[in-house]
Design an enzyme around this catalytic site. Structure first.
Site, PDB file in Angstrom:
ATOM      1  N   SER A 133     -43.441 -40.319  60.293  1.00 31.80           N
ATOM      2  CA  SER A 133     -44.620 -40.983  60.854  1.00 31.80           C
ATOM      3  C   SER A 133     -45.684 -41.188  59.779  1.00 31.80           C
ATOM      4  O   SER A 133     -45.695 -40.506  58.752  1.00 31.80           O
ATOM      5  CB  SER A 133     -45.214 -40.134  61.989  1.00 31.80           C
TER       6      SER A 133
HETATM    7  N1  SAH Z   1     -41.980 -36.432  63.240  1.00 29.38           N
HETATM    8  C1  SAH Z   1     -40.941 -36.575  62.267  1.00 29.38           C
HETATM    9  C2  SAH Z   1     -39.892 -37.612  62.597  1.00 29.38           C
HETATM   10  C3  SAH Z   1     -40.285 -38.776  63.444  1.00 29.38           C
HETATM   11  S1  SAH Z   1     -38.963 -39.933  63.733  1.00 29.38           S
HETATM   12  C4  SAH Z   1     -41.556 -36.900  60.928  1.00 29.38           C
HETATM   13  O1  SAH Z   1     -42.663 -37.415  60.876  1.00 29.38           O
HETATM   14  O2  SAH Z   1     -40.904 -36.630  59.920  1.00 29.38           O
HETATM   15  C5  SAH Z   1     -38.322 -39.266  65.236  1.00 29.38           C
HETATM   16  C6  SAH Z   1     -37.264 -38.235  65.042  1.00 29.38           C
HETATM   17  O3  SAH Z   1     -36.764 -37.884  66.335  1.00 29.38           O
HETATM   18  C7  SAH Z   1     -36.044 -38.711  64.255  1.00 29.38           C
HETATM   19  O4  SAH Z   1     -35.814 -37.828  63.193  1.00 29.38           O
HETATM   20  C8  SAH Z   1     -34.905 -38.697  65.264  1.00 29.38           C
HETATM   21  O5  SAH Z   1     -33.654 -38.387  64.671  1.00 29.38           O
HETATM   22  C9  SAH Z   1     -35.381 -37.643  66.241  1.00 29.38           C
HETATM   23  N2  SAH Z   1     -34.825 -37.720  67.592  1.00 29.38           N
HETATM   24  C10 SAH Z   1     -34.664 -38.807  68.388  1.00 29.38           C
HETATM   25  N3  SAH Z   1     -34.106 -38.453  69.563  1.00 29.38           N
HETATM   26  C11 SAH Z   1     -33.922 -37.107  69.522  1.00 29.38           C
HETATM   27  C12 SAH Z   1     -33.370 -36.163  70.427  1.00 29.38           C
HETATM   28  N4  SAH Z   1     -32.905 -36.506  71.638  1.00 29.38           N
HETATM   29  N5  SAH Z   1     -33.344 -34.872  70.058  1.00 29.38           N
HETATM   30  C13 SAH Z   1     -33.790 -34.475  68.824  1.00 29.38           C
HETATM   31  N6  SAH Z   1     -34.293 -35.328  67.920  1.00 29.38           N
HETATM   32  C14 SAH Z   1     -34.377 -36.633  68.254  1.00 29.38           C
END
Ligand code: SAH
Length: 282
Positions: A117
């Protein structure tokens, strides 16, 4: 962290206009209105509002976390001293793919159809959760991705608290642990008060529940019941809800177990979905 070789499609970063156009647009917006968080429009490109932060977006002259934080303070995004201190301590450069402009105020691809993000979104979520990230409290970061926010949570809740990341892409969990190991909260990872797990975040992580703070870093069509169940009375969850257009919801669990829900702002995140759907591009 190294960039995975799988697709780098960017769902949350798909500009349909040139950057220079956006710069002009943002400059106009900043002239029209003071750049407060609640007054900013949500342009197409990021996971949130752009607040006339053209120089932050270009990243010109921003060489470290401290300068990034000062920029976010200057634009009124960060008002909390604690959040400024934490974002100044956990160096974003350790979490973005090698060679990426770490301090630019934009989400970035981290592979696997996921993004880190934008700094202003991390700041916003940290501020919304600050009262629930006091030393000794329990925090859950769903969709922990690079591990940046999980590390920030750990710094805030400290060794007597618990910071838990949950992410469904095993490769991201491994690289997030490597990233965190390079930061000031590495000892907490070793001690076990900070942990990152592979799992479906829609189910939460019951082992360390109930949580004072839950952050969801991906957009859910609706608020998952297990996350509501794992929120402590007096606890707060911040979660983007919706499909293409989403609202960042602030969910407070009252002491009688009832919920108070409000919308903070419009956002655009990748979906909270199954691993399969994410890897095939949703
Ligand atoms: N907040 C983090 C990543 C944001 S992107 C940062 O800033 O680094 C959103 C993340 O959610 C991604 O890494 C994706 O793989 C994860 N995601 C999406 N659906 C998910 C689920 N059902 N369970 C666990 N992680 C999930």
């Amino acid at each position: 962290m190294s960039t995975p070789s799988t697709t780098t499609h960017l769902l949350t970063f798909a500009p349909t206009r040139s950057f220079s156009h956006l710069h002009r647009l943002r400059r106009t917006v900043s002239l029209l209105r003071p750049p407060t968080l609640s007054s900013c429009p949500n342009f197409l490109t990021g996971n949130s509002h752009f607040c006339g932060m053209a120089w932050l977006l270009s990243g010109r002259g921003i060489r470290d976390s401290k300068a990034m934080v000062e920029g976010l303070q200057g634009y009124g995004v960060i008002s909390s001293k604690k959040v400024a201190e934490v974002m100044g301590t956990i160096d974003r450069a350790l979490f973005v793919p090698d060679g990426s402009p770490a301090y630019v105020d934009s989400p970035m691809s981290i592979g696997y159809n996921a993004t880190i993000s934008a700094p202003h979104m991390h700041a916003t979520c940290l501020q919304l959760l600050e009262k629930n990230l006091q030393p000794g409290m329990h925090a859950l970061d769903v969709g922990s991705g690079t591990g940046y926010l999980t590390a920030c949570f750990a710094l805030m809740v400290g060794p007597k608290g618990r910071a838990v990341g949950i992410e469904h892409i095993p490769e991201l969990v491994s690289s997030s642990i490597e990233n965190i190991q390079k930061t000031a909260v590495a000892p907490l990872l070793k001690e076990g008060s900070l942990s990152v797990h592979v799992g479906d975040g829609r189910l939460g992580w019951p082992e360390f529940a109930p949580y004072d703070a839950i952050h969801v870093g991906a957009a859910a069509p609706e608020i998952p019941q297990p996350l509501i169940d794992q929120l402590k009375p007096g606890g707060r969850m911040v979660i983007p809800v919706g499909n293409l257009y989403q609202d960042l919801k602030v969910v407070d669990k009252n002491m009688d177990g009832s919920l108070s829900i409000r919308t903070e702002t419009s956002v655009r995140y990748v979906p909270l979905t199954s691993r399969e759907a994410q890897l095939r591009g949703y």
